[in-house]
Design a protein around this motif. Sequence first.
Motif, PDB file in Angstrom:
ATOM      1  N   LEU A 140      13.268  -7.285  -2.064  1.00 44.03           N
ATOM      2  CA  LEU A 140      12.393  -6.138  -2.298  1.00 44.03           C
ATOM      3  C   LEU A 140      13.011  -5.189  -3.318  1.00 44.03           C
ATOM      4  N   LYS A 141      14.340  -5.183  -3.368  1.00 39.23           N
ATOM      5  CA  LYS A 141      15.040  -4.335  -4.331  1.00 39.23           C
ATOM      6  C   LYS A 141      14.624  -4.683  -5.760  1.00 39.23           C
ATOM      7  N   GLU A 142      14.485  -5.986  -6.024  1.00 40.05           N
ATOM      8  CA  GLU A 142      14.121  -6.452  -7.364  1.00 40.05           C
ATOM      9  C   GLU A 142      12.741  -5.982  -7.804  1.00 40.05           C
ATOM     10  N   ILE A 143      11.853  -5.775  -6.854  1.00 42.22           N
ATOM     11  CA  ILE A 143      10.466  -5.482  -7.225  1.00 42.22           C
ATOM     12  C   ILE A 143      10.093  -4.018  -7.021  1.00 42.22           C
ATOM     13  N   GLY A 144      11.104  -3.159  -6.862  1.00 38.30           N
ATOM     14  CA  GLY A 144      10.857  -1.727  -6.890  1.00 38.30           C
ATOM     15  C   GLY A 144      10.849  -1.001  -5.569  1.00 38.30           C
ATOM     16  N   MET A 145      11.250  -1.648  -4.498  1.00 35.25           N
ATOM     17  CA  MET A 145      11.301  -0.986  -3.198  1.00 35.25           C
ATOM     18  C   MET A 145      12.458   0.014  -3.173  1.00 35.25           C
ATOM     19  N   PRO A 146      12.228   1.273  -2.799  1.00 37.19           N
ATOM     20  CA  PRO A 146      13.332   2.228  -2.706  1.00 37.19           C
ATOM     21  C   PRO A 146      14.218   1.936  -1.500  1.00 37.19           C
ATOM     22  N   ALA A 147      15.499   2.157  -1.648  1.00 34.28           N
ATOM     23  CA  ALA A 147      16.446   1.851  -0.573  1.00 34.28           C
ATOM     24  C   ALA A 147      16.138   2.637   0.692  1.00 34.28           C
ATOM     25  N   ASP A 148      15.628   3.861   0.537  1.00 31.31           N
ATOM     26  CA  ASP A 148      15.350   4.675   1.717  1.00 31.31           C
ATOM     27  C   ASP A 148      13.982   4.368   2.328  1.00 31.31           C
ATOM     28  N   GLY A 172       0.791  -1.217   0.000  1.00 28.57           N
ATOM     29  CA  GLY A 172       0.000   0.000   0.000  1.00 28.57           C
ATOM     30  C   GLY A 172       0.825   1.268   0.000  1.00 28.57           C
ATOM     31  N   SER A 173       1.984   1.243   0.659  1.00 29.70           N
ATOM     32  CA  SER A 173       2.789   2.463   0.802  1.00 29.70           C
ATOM     33  C   SER A 173       3.805   2.666  -0.318  1.00 29.70           C
ATOM     34  N   PHE A 174       4.228   1.577  -0.948  1.00 29.64           N
ATOM     35  CA  PHE A 174       5.258   1.691  -1.994  1.00 29.64           C
ATOM     36  C   PHE A 174       4.786   1.145  -3.345  1.00 29.64           C
ATOM     37  N   ASP A 175       3.506   0.770  -3.405  1.00 25.88           N
ATOM     38  CA  ASP A 175       2.907   0.266  -4.647  1.00 25.88           C
ATOM     39  C   ASP A 175       3.707  -0.902  -5.217  1.00 25.88           C
ATOM     40  N   LEU A 176       4.124  -1.810  -4.345  1.00 23.84           N
ATOM     41  CA  LEU A 176       4.860  -2.988  -4.795  1.00 23.84           C
ATOM     42  C   LEU A 176       3.873  -4.062  -5.246  1.00 23.84           C
ATOM     43  N   PRO A 177       4.260  -4.899  -6.200  1.00 24.55           N
ATOM     44  CA  PRO A 177       3.362  -5.950  -6.682  1.00 24.55           C
ATOM     45  C   PRO A 177       3.014  -6.921  -5.558  1.00 24.55           C
ATOM     46  N   HIS A 178       1.738  -7.263  -5.490  1.00 24.52           N
ATOM     47  CA  HIS A 178       1.198  -7.994  -4.339  1.00 24.52           C
ATOM     48  C   HIS A 178       1.845  -9.360  -4.134  1.00 24.52           C
ATOM     49  N   ALA A 179       1.733 -10.236  -5.130  1.00 30.91           N
ATOM     50  CA  ALA A 179       2.214 -11.611  -4.954  1.00 30.91           C
ATOM     51  C   ALA A 179       3.726 -11.653  -4.763  1.00 30.91           C
TER      52      ALA A 179
END
Length: 357
Positions: A306-314, A249-256
């Motif tokens: 999480l890095k692979e799926i678009g999570m920002p490092a910060d 919800g907060s970083f719009d990461l893919p659900h599965a």
Amino acid sequence: MSTQNFTYTGHPARVIFGFGTTTQLPDEVERLCARRALILSTPAQTSQAEHLAGLLGATCVGIFSGAVMHTPVDVSEHAVSLAKEVGADVVVGVGGGSTTGLAKAIALRTDLAQIILPTTYAGSEMTPILGETSDGAKRTQTTLKVLPEVVIYDVDQTLGLPPGISGTSGINAMAHAVEALYARDSNPVISSLALQAIKALAVALPKIAKDSTDRDARFDALYGAWLCGICLGSVGMALHHKLCHTLGGSFDLPHAETHTVILPHALAYNAPAMPEVMVALEGVLGPDPALALQKLARSVNAPTSLKEIGMPADGVERAAFIAMSNSYWNPRALEISQIRDLIGRAYEGAPPLATDH
């Protein structure tokens, strides 16, 4: 089996399972005494929605193919407007968690009946749970108003599911069963289903990764996913699902994919507080179940960071803060520093680490 008292709550739903069961859709619409069906899908699954429209003929009064991940409130309200405009008396959803979430959001606002045809292993079609996103936050609620009346599981609908999505969708389903084993309201009925489901998916998913047309593996995976959905809808969830809702919800990461990455780490975090559950999981996953889940992800070419799926490092610090901001039950006490470390390891794709209390 434990001799402790327990409470089991079953949720009413009609389930049709097998190969080629999609053809039963018109009969199920008629059984609900419905005459005007609105079909729902994601943009990518419009062709499947159109196929259902062909089966229903004049009973289909429209297609809404705008379902998206995390069930944004504005999309739901748009779909509700269309349902009212065409006078729909039932919604038919074909797809995964995004489409099912939209159907539930419509049902919440209109009380329309739902028929769901899952094409992934998400499992949400078996639950009275709805998660909706607005203003960058995902909020969940539990109400029988959103429980689908009919679910048609057609293994043929999953044969075209790409191996990569099959893997992450299947591990997402496994997460429901894993957390059900240590839920505060766990019971032997659901625990038995959970272990059966985890084993079915752990065996089937690598086979699907090698041959996506393996019909036996597809049958077993969909069966396992159904059981996982029952687990999700029958008992409470804990740390794993809280973290995934926070991240999604907060970083719009893919659900599965988020569930796939987080599951080994959340299980490792809780492991010291639930030795009996870990022994049970060893029986279906082998030694070190948390690491086994991460290896399973690799074996089906799923992401493990999480890095692979678009999570920002910060985002690690912020995610930990959000996850701790609302209290919720977990078998092990939550500590901000260790939750931060958990998310940090998941961000990097490091092996899951079980630490003492």
